[in-house]
Design a protein around this motif. Structure first.
Motif, PDB file in Angstrom:
ATOM      1  N   ARG A  25     -16.382   5.550  -2.816  1.00  0.00           N
ATOM      2  CA  ARG A  25     -15.357   6.436  -2.254  1.00  0.00           C
ATOM      3  C   ARG A  25     -14.803   7.351  -3.336  1.00  0.00           C
ATOM      4  O   ARG A  25     -14.826   7.021  -4.515  1.00  0.00           O
ATOM      5  CB  ARG A  25     -14.245   5.647  -1.564  1.00  0.00           C
ATOM      6  CG  ARG A  25     -13.394   4.852  -2.514  1.00  0.00           C
ATOM      7  CD  ARG A  25     -12.317   4.062  -1.808  1.00  0.00           C
ATOM      8  NE  ARG A  25     -12.898   2.986  -1.043  1.00  0.00           N
ATOM      9  CZ  ARG A  25     -12.284   2.359  -0.072  1.00  0.00           C
ATOM     10  NH1 ARG A  25     -11.056   2.694   0.260  1.00  0.00           N
ATOM     11  NH2 ARG A  25     -12.875   1.374   0.574  1.00  0.00           N
TER      12      ARG A  25
ATOM     13  N   LEU B  74       0.521  -3.330   0.330  1.00  0.00           N
ATOM     14  CA  LEU B  74       0.291  -4.658   0.892  1.00  0.00           C
ATOM     15  C   LEU B  74      -0.296  -5.595  -0.163  1.00  0.00           C
ATOM     16  O   LEU B  74       0.148  -6.743  -0.310  1.00  0.00           O
ATOM     17  CB  LEU B  74      -0.636  -4.563   2.103  1.00  0.00           C
ATOM     18  CG  LEU B  74      -0.808  -5.827   2.929  1.00  0.00           C
ATOM     19  CD1 LEU B  74       0.512  -6.259   3.536  1.00  0.00           C
ATOM     20  CD2 LEU B  74      -1.836  -5.591   4.028  1.00  0.00           C
ATOM     21  N   VAL B  75      -1.268  -5.090  -0.923  1.00  0.00           N
ATOM     22  CA  VAL B  75      -1.847  -5.890  -2.007  1.00  0.00           C
ATOM     23  C   VAL B  75      -0.782  -6.162  -3.073  1.00  0.00           C
ATOM     24  O   VAL B  75      -0.669  -7.285  -3.572  1.00  0.00           O
ATOM     25  CB  VAL B  75      -3.083  -5.188  -2.613  1.00  0.00           C
ATOM     26  CG1 VAL B  75      -3.556  -5.897  -3.876  1.00  0.00           C
ATOM     27  CG2 VAL B  75      -4.205  -5.117  -1.582  1.00  0.00           C
TER      28      VAL B  75
ATOM     29  N   VAL C  38     -12.198   0.673  -7.427  1.00  0.00           N
ATOM     30  CA  VAL C  38     -12.726   0.322  -6.101  1.00  0.00           C
ATOM     31  C   VAL C  38     -14.234   0.135  -6.187  1.00  0.00           C
ATOM     32  O   VAL C  38     -14.759  -0.896  -5.789  1.00  0.00           O
ATOM     33  CB  VAL C  38     -12.351   1.358  -5.027  1.00  0.00           C
ATOM     34  CG1 VAL C  38     -12.895   0.932  -3.673  1.00  0.00           C
ATOM     35  CG2 VAL C  38     -10.842   1.557  -4.965  1.00  0.00           C
TER      36      VAL C  38
ATOM     37  N   TRP D 226      -0.343   2.307   2.109  1.00  0.00           N
ATOM     38  CA  TRP D 226       0.102   1.059   2.724  1.00  0.00           C
ATOM     39  C   TRP D 226      -0.778  -0.112   2.287  1.00  0.00           C
ATOM     40  O   TRP D 226      -0.283  -1.229   2.131  1.00  0.00           O
ATOM     41  CB  TRP D 226       0.187   1.166   4.247  1.00  0.00           C
ATOM     42  CG  TRP D 226      -1.127   1.269   4.961  1.00  0.00           C
ATOM     43  CD1 TRP D 226      -1.788   2.416   5.307  1.00  0.00           C
ATOM     44  CD2 TRP D 226      -1.934   0.182   5.422  1.00  0.00           C
ATOM     45  NE1 TRP D 226      -2.961   2.101   5.941  1.00  0.00           N
ATOM     46  CE2 TRP D 226      -3.081   0.738   6.038  1.00  0.00           C
ATOM     47  CE3 TRP D 226      -1.801  -1.199   5.376  1.00  0.00           C
ATOM     48  CZ2 TRP D 226      -4.084  -0.048   6.600  1.00  0.00           C
ATOM     49  CZ3 TRP D 226      -2.809  -1.982   5.945  1.00  0.00           C
ATOM     50  CH2 TRP D 226      -3.923  -1.397   6.544  1.00  0.00           C
ATOM     51  N   GLN D 227      -2.071   0.143   2.085  1.00  0.00           N
ATOM     52  CA  GLN D 227      -2.952  -0.935   1.634  1.00  0.00           C
ATOM     53  C   GLN D 227      -2.644  -1.327   0.191  1.00  0.00           C
ATOM     54  O   GLN D 227      -2.632  -2.505  -0.151  1.00  0.00           O
ATOM     55  CB  GLN D 227      -4.424  -0.535   1.776  1.00  0.00           C
ATOM     56  CG  GLN D 227      -4.883  -0.493   3.203  1.00  0.00           C
ATOM     57  CD  GLN D 227      -6.341  -0.056   3.342  1.00  0.00           C
ATOM     58  OE1 GLN D 227      -7.012   0.257   2.361  1.00  0.00           O
ATOM     59  NE2 GLN D 227      -6.816  -0.027   4.577  1.00  0.00           N
ATOM     60  N   CYS D 228      -2.383  -0.338  -0.648  1.00  0.00           N
ATOM     61  CA  CYS D 228      -2.001  -0.626  -2.038  1.00  0.00           C
ATOM     62  C   CYS D 228      -0.706  -1.422  -2.077  1.00  0.00           C
ATOM     63  O   CYS D 228      -0.581  -2.396  -2.831  1.00  0.00           O
ATOM     64  CB  CYS D 228      -1.849   0.665  -2.833  1.00  0.00           C
ATOM     65  SG  CYS D 228      -3.377   1.596  -3.052  1.00  0.00           S
TER      66      CYS D 228
ATOM     67  N   GLY E 182      -0.040   2.901  -5.013  1.00  0.00           N
ATOM     68  CA  GLY E 182       0.498   3.198  -3.686  1.00  0.00           C
ATOM     69  C   GLY E 182       1.449   4.383  -3.708  1.00  0.00           C
ATOM     70  O   GLY E 182       1.558   5.122  -2.727  1.00  0.00           O
TER      71      GLY E 182
ATOM     72  N   HIS F 105      -0.837  -1.964  -8.569  1.00  0.00           N
ATOM     73  CA  HIS F 105      -1.120  -1.637  -7.171  1.00  0.00           C
ATOM     74  C   HIS F 105       0.037  -0.853  -6.536  1.00  0.00           C
ATOM     75  O   HIS F 105      -0.199   0.069  -5.760  1.00  0.00           O
ATOM     76  CB  HIS F 105      -1.435  -2.904  -6.378  1.00  0.00           C
ATOM     77  CG  HIS F 105      -2.822  -3.390  -6.593  1.00  0.00           C
ATOM     78  ND1 HIS F 105      -3.190  -4.124  -7.696  1.00  0.00           N
ATOM     79  CD2 HIS F 105      -3.948  -3.246  -5.859  1.00  0.00           C
ATOM     80  CE1 HIS F 105      -4.467  -4.395  -7.632  1.00  0.00           C
ATOM     81  NE2 HIS F 105      -4.963  -3.874  -6.524  1.00  0.00           N
TER      82      HIS F 105
ATOM     83  N   PRO G  80      -7.639   3.830  -1.600  1.00  0.00           N
ATOM     84  CA  PRO G  80      -7.219   3.360  -0.275  1.00  0.00           C
ATOM     85  C   PRO G  80      -5.836   3.918   0.065  1.00  0.00           C
ATOM     86  O   PRO G  80      -5.079   4.325  -0.831  1.00  0.00           O
ATOM     87  CB  PRO G  80      -7.183   1.847  -0.426  1.00  0.00           C
ATOM     88  CG  PRO G  80      -8.122   1.561  -1.557  1.00  0.00           C
ATOM     89  CD  PRO G  80      -7.984   2.726  -2.487  1.00  0.00           C
ATOM     90  N   PRO G  81      -5.470   3.918   1.342  1.00  0.00           N
ATOM     91  CA  PRO G  81      -4.151   4.435   1.730  1.00  0.00           C
ATOM     92  C   PRO G  81      -3.018   3.682   1.032  1.00  0.00           C
ATOM     93  O   PRO G  81      -3.166   2.513   0.658  1.00  0.00           O
ATOM     94  CB  PRO G  81      -4.091   4.191   3.245  1.00  0.00           C
ATOM     95  CG  PRO G  81      -5.469   3.871   3.679  1.00  0.00           C
ATOM     96  CD  PRO G  81      -6.245   3.434   2.476  1.00  0.00           C
TER      97      PRO G  81
END
Length: 138
Positions: free
Chosen positions: A42, A53-54, A38, A49-51, A20, A16, A46-47
């Protein structure tokens, strides 16, 4: 058990974090990666920051078994371990539900989820439960 959980969850955290940072590994393009990991249609990941955060949440879960050792009888530690197990178990079970299958139809994600991602989450959930059982026996 702690080593196995740290390696198993830590590897997913590293993936992840790599995503990111813009890596498309193990696919050739961002679109192929989104279709693989995902699976909701899409074309982009994902952005960042989401990667990240995970990745951060997974890194904390990967290190948790080392914090647990010798502290399993503390209510917060026991609850935290069961919460982590529950998160992985819920994700694993959800991946086999009709609602999940109806929403995540894109290949190769749909097949990989059924064969690899959901069973892996279930295995990790069982691993955290085994960690509790092993620590309680001490």
């Amino acid at each position: 058990m702690a080593v196995l959980l740290t390696i198993g969850v830590g590897a997913v955290a590293v993936l992840h974090a790599m995503w990111g940072m813009g890596s498309h590994w193990p696919e050739a393009s961002e679109e192929a990666l989104a279709r693989s990991v995902v699976g909701d249609g899409r074309r982009r990941m994902p952005p960042a920051w989401q990667c990240f955060l995970v990745a951060l949440a997974l890194a904390a879960m990967a290190l948790w078994p080392w914090y647990v050792m010798g502290r399993i009888h503390e209510p917060v530690v026991l609850a935290g371990t069961y919460a982590i197990a529950g998160i992985f178990m819920a994700r694993g079970i959800a991946g086999f539900s009709a609602r999940w299958k109806a929403h995540f139809t894109i290949e190769p994600f749909a097949t990989r989820n059924r064969k690899y991602y959901s069973p892996y989450c279930l295995l990790l959930g069982v691993g955290y439960i085994a960690l509790v059982a092993g620590e309680l026996d001490r």
